[in-house]
Design a protein around this motif. Structure first.
Motif, PDB file in Angstrom:
ATOM      1  N   GLN A 100      28.788  25.956   0.979  1.00  0.00           N
ATOM      2  CA  GLN A 100      29.252  24.850   1.120  1.00  0.00           C
ATOM      3  C   GLN A 100      28.719  23.409   1.069  1.00  0.00           C
ATOM      4  OE1 GLN A 100      32.960  24.021   0.814  1.00  0.00           O
ATOM      5  NE2 GLN A 100      33.239  21.925  -0.555  1.00  0.00           N
ATOM      6  N   ALA A 102      29.005  20.591   2.216  1.00  0.00           N
ATOM      7  CA  ALA A 102      29.975  19.584   2.385  1.00  0.00           C
ATOM      8  C   ALA A 102      29.021  18.370   3.218  1.00  0.00           C
ATOM      9  CB  ALA A 102      30.467  20.574   3.670  1.00  0.00           C
ATOM     10  N   LEU A 103      28.677  17.774   3.023  1.00  0.00           N
ATOM     11  CA  LEU A 103      28.208  15.775   2.896  1.00  0.00           C
ATOM     12  C   LEU A 103      29.099  15.311   2.634  1.00  0.00           C
ATOM     13  CD1 LEU A 103      24.691  16.693   1.354  1.00  0.00           C
ATOM     14  CD2 LEU A 103      25.077  17.053   3.783  1.00  0.00           C
ATOM     15  N   PHE A 104      29.095  14.549   3.536  1.00  0.00           N
ATOM     16  CA  PHE A 104      30.366  13.165   3.644  1.00  0.00           C
ATOM     17  C   PHE A 104      29.758  12.131   2.822  1.00  0.00           C
ATOM     18  CE2 PHE A 104      28.947  13.858   8.119  1.00  0.00           C
ATOM     19  CZ  PHE A 104      30.280  14.934   8.308  1.00  0.00           C
ATOM     20  N   PRO A 105      30.537  12.222   1.279  1.00  0.00           N
ATOM     21  CA  PRO A 105      30.642  11.922  -0.146  1.00  0.00           C
ATOM     22  C   PRO A 105      30.491  10.065   0.123  1.00  0.00           C
ATOM     23  CG  PRO A 105      32.635  13.090   0.358  1.00  0.00           C
ATOM     24  CD  PRO A 105      32.163  12.928   1.304  1.00  0.00           C
ATOM     25  N   HIS A 106      31.193   9.807   1.331  1.00  0.00           N
ATOM     26  CA  HIS A 106      30.621   8.212   1.064  1.00  0.00           C
ATOM     27  C   HIS A 106      29.752   7.301   2.039  1.00  0.00           C
ATOM     28  CE1 HIS A 106      33.060   9.423   4.692  1.00  0.00           C
ATOM     29  NE2 HIS A 106      32.800   8.301   4.477  1.00  0.00           N
ATOM     30  N   GLN A 147      26.089  12.869  -4.269  1.00  0.00           N
ATOM     31  CA  GLN A 147      26.777  12.801  -5.750  1.00  0.00           C
ATOM     32  C   GLN A 147      25.318  12.729  -6.505  1.00  0.00           C
ATOM     33  OE1 GLN A 147      27.806  10.383  -3.494  1.00  0.00           O
ATOM     34  NE2 GLN A 147      30.025  10.198  -3.229  1.00  0.00           N
ATOM     35  N   LEU A 149      22.772  13.991  -5.475  1.00  0.00           N
ATOM     36  CA  LEU A 149      21.747  16.072  -4.871  1.00  0.00           C
ATOM     37  C   LEU A 149      22.210  16.534  -6.126  1.00  0.00           C
ATOM     38  CD1 LEU A 149      21.896  15.073  -1.504  1.00  0.00           C
ATOM     39  CD2 LEU A 149      19.918  13.844  -2.647  1.00  0.00           C
TER      40      LEU A 149
ATOM     41  N   LEU B 142      35.032  18.991   5.389  1.00  0.00           N
ATOM     42  CA  LEU B 142      34.686  17.912   5.652  1.00  0.00           C
ATOM     43  C   LEU B 142      34.014  17.171   7.182  1.00  0.00           C
ATOM     44  CD1 LEU B 142      34.537  15.640   2.057  1.00  0.00           C
ATOM     45  CD2 LEU B 142      32.648  17.262   2.745  1.00  0.00           C
ATOM     46  N   ALA B 253      27.844  13.103 -10.617  1.00  0.00           N
ATOM     47  CA  ALA B 253      27.446  14.698  -9.989  1.00  0.00           C
ATOM     48  C   ALA B 253      27.272  15.835 -10.798  1.00  0.00           C
ATOM     49  CB  ALA B 253      28.029  14.653  -8.278  1.00  0.00           C
TER      50      ALA B 253
END
Lengths: 251, 256
Positions: A100, A102-106, A147, A149, B142, B253
């Protein structure tokens, strides 16, 4: 086969990165018990899902603690339960690219890649981000949000982010599952070249035998939390020939 | 038509008079005191609740369950009981109370600072609970990713948990603020009824009712109600704006 690997370091140069570990860990009802030394700069941990690949990688990364065990990278001890040593994940020169992304969405893609680059001046950091995105084939994604990508793009960015702080050990947990075969092969080839040039050791977990054959000098065969074999890819995988032949036929 | 206009003028005049009398007869001192108490309390609560909630969510110690229970206790404890305990604790009978008195030159009980202490404890669960829920809803992958990239606990909280749980942060702020504005039992027990120092709006309301001054009580109650409505409207309009946007993004998304 595990004995056979003992002779391998003699063929390699003495300064070659070596990862050694002996681990005893539990995760729920799952019990992992492994003892290994990797001498190759690219090792594949191969096994069916549920064999303990991800658990092993999380332990190596320092995200989980073993009940008993020791991990040493380049003769530097990262974990040793006997003396109560457990370096934090960020202090082990180890990067993990999980399944996963797990990129920081913000944060933007560029800010994600820059997250691990602290204490650098702005220009150096920007150059490093650019270099990493280029390596991962994600240069044109820099300004985007996670979001926006696709799964494959997110995995490329996760790879760039993990490599940015210049780790000594790169752990890959089925990192390119969302990329198609051609893109994945091209990226793997470029990545291996870069890792060799920068003297970074890599361990990749996969359950895909074609991945295991394509990339590896050394394969660790894992099943139900135990080491079945460790050695050159062809040799180890030959032992699994029956299962592999079956699988290849179905592919 | 003329009569209608007259009636409207009269009604307008009456509203104007009512408003003016509301403004004139308002206990502005109590109003300002309530606002000050709530602001100071909320600021202190945030400084305590953010690290505490992060510890409860990220920590591994088995003592955390006890700590969480302790942080929730003021929610179920009758305010008068809490106020009484604090009154005794901060009073001259205990070493703590004597120590504080020696330090400050005056006892904490029956002072504004005493009210702040009481309010912080009383409203603690209302700051901690939304933050715990918000932090716990942030994907642990995260947090793992941030730790792998070298982030220590402080950076994990400030760069990952707080930005991703900012709606919970807003909820914690507004709930702490309103809960402090509305508190009565703790203030009465611990602060008494000293104008300008411990007489808050809710105490004023109680006094007005006790004096059968229902008109004045109505006005005070209307002010308290109005503040709550405005604050809640703020939260929900903000949540809708941000929540709406992020939900649309998530949907986009998923489609991609």
């Amino acid at each position: 086969m595990r004995k056979g690997t003992g002779a391998r370091p003699k063929r390699k140069s003495a300064e070659r990165a070596v990862l050694e570990f002996s681990l005893d860990a539990r995760r729920g009802s799952f019990h992992l018990q492994v003892e290994c030394a990797f001498h190759s700069d690219w090792t594949v941990v191969f096994g069916p899902s549920g064999s303990g690949k991800s658990t092993l990688l999380r332990l190596l990364a320092g995200l989980d603690r073993p009940i008993r065990g020791r991990i040493a990278l380049n003769s530097r001890t990262l974990t040793d339960t006997a003396i109560g040593l457990h370096l934090a994940p960020g202090r082990r020169s180890t990067a993990l690219v999980a399944q996963q992304p797990a990129l920081f969405p913000h944060l933007s893609v560029a800010a994600n890649v820059a997250y691990g680059l602290r204490g650098l001046d702005h220009a150096t950091r920007a150059a490093r981000v650019e270099e990493m995105l280029a390596l991962a084939g994600a240069t044109d994604l820099a300004g985007r949000r996670p979001q926006e990508l696709s799964g494959g793009e997110a995995q490329r960015v996760a790879l760039a982010r993990a490599l940015a702080p210049a780790p000594r050990l790169l752990l890959l947990d089925e990192p390119f599952s969302a990329l198609d075969g051609v893109a994945s092969d091209a990226l793997l080839e470029r990545l291996q070249l870069w890792l060799r040039k920068n003297a970074v050791q890599a361990v990749m977990a996969t359950h895909d035998v074609t991945d295991a054959l394509a990339t590896s000098a050394e394969v660790l065969l894992l099943r139900e939390g135990r080491v079945i074999a460790l050695g050159p890819a062809a040799q180890v995988l030959a032992a699994e020939r029956e299962r592999i032949a079956l699988r290849l036929r179905t592919i | 038509m003329g009569a209608g206009a007259d009636a409207r003028t009269t009604a307008g005049l009456e509203t104007g008079v009512a408003c003016r009398s509301l403004l004139m007869e308002m206990d502005w001192q109590a109003f300002a005191l309530s606002l000050r108490l709530a602001t100071v309390t909320t600021a202190i609560l945030l400084a305590i609740a953010v690290p505490l909630a992060a510890l409860l969510v990220l920590g591994r110690s088995r003592w955390l369950a006890a700590l969480e229970a302790l942080a929730t206790l003021p929610m179920v404890l009758p305010p008068t009981v809490l106020g009484f305990f604090l009154l005794v604790l901060l009073g001259p009978r205990t070493a703590v109370g004597r120590g504080i008195t020696a330090l400050l030159g005056h006892p904490l009980a029956f002072s504004f600072n005493g009210l702040v202490v009481g309010s912080v404890i009383y409203s603690l669960p209302f700051a901690v609970q939304p933050l715990v829920a918000g932090f716990a809803s942030v994907d642990t992958a995260l947090v793992d990713a941030a730790r792998l990239l070298g982030a220590g606990p402080v950076r994990v909280v400030t760069s990952i948990l707080v930005p991703l749980a900012r709606r919970s942060l807003l909820a914690a702020i507004v709930l702490s603020f309103l809960h402090t504005i509305g508190e009565f039992g703790v203030v009465l027990m611990l602060g008494g009824d000293i104008p300008g120092s411990t007489r808050t709006l809710s105490i004023v309301l109680y006094n007005q009712v006790e004096n059968f001054d229902y008109a004045a009580a109505n006005r005070t109650a209307a002010i308290l109600l109005g503040m709550s409505v405005v604050a809640l409207a703020l939260i929900y309009s903000n949540a809708q704006r941000h929540g709406g946007a992020s939900k649309t993004q998530e949907r986009g998304a998923r489609r991609a």
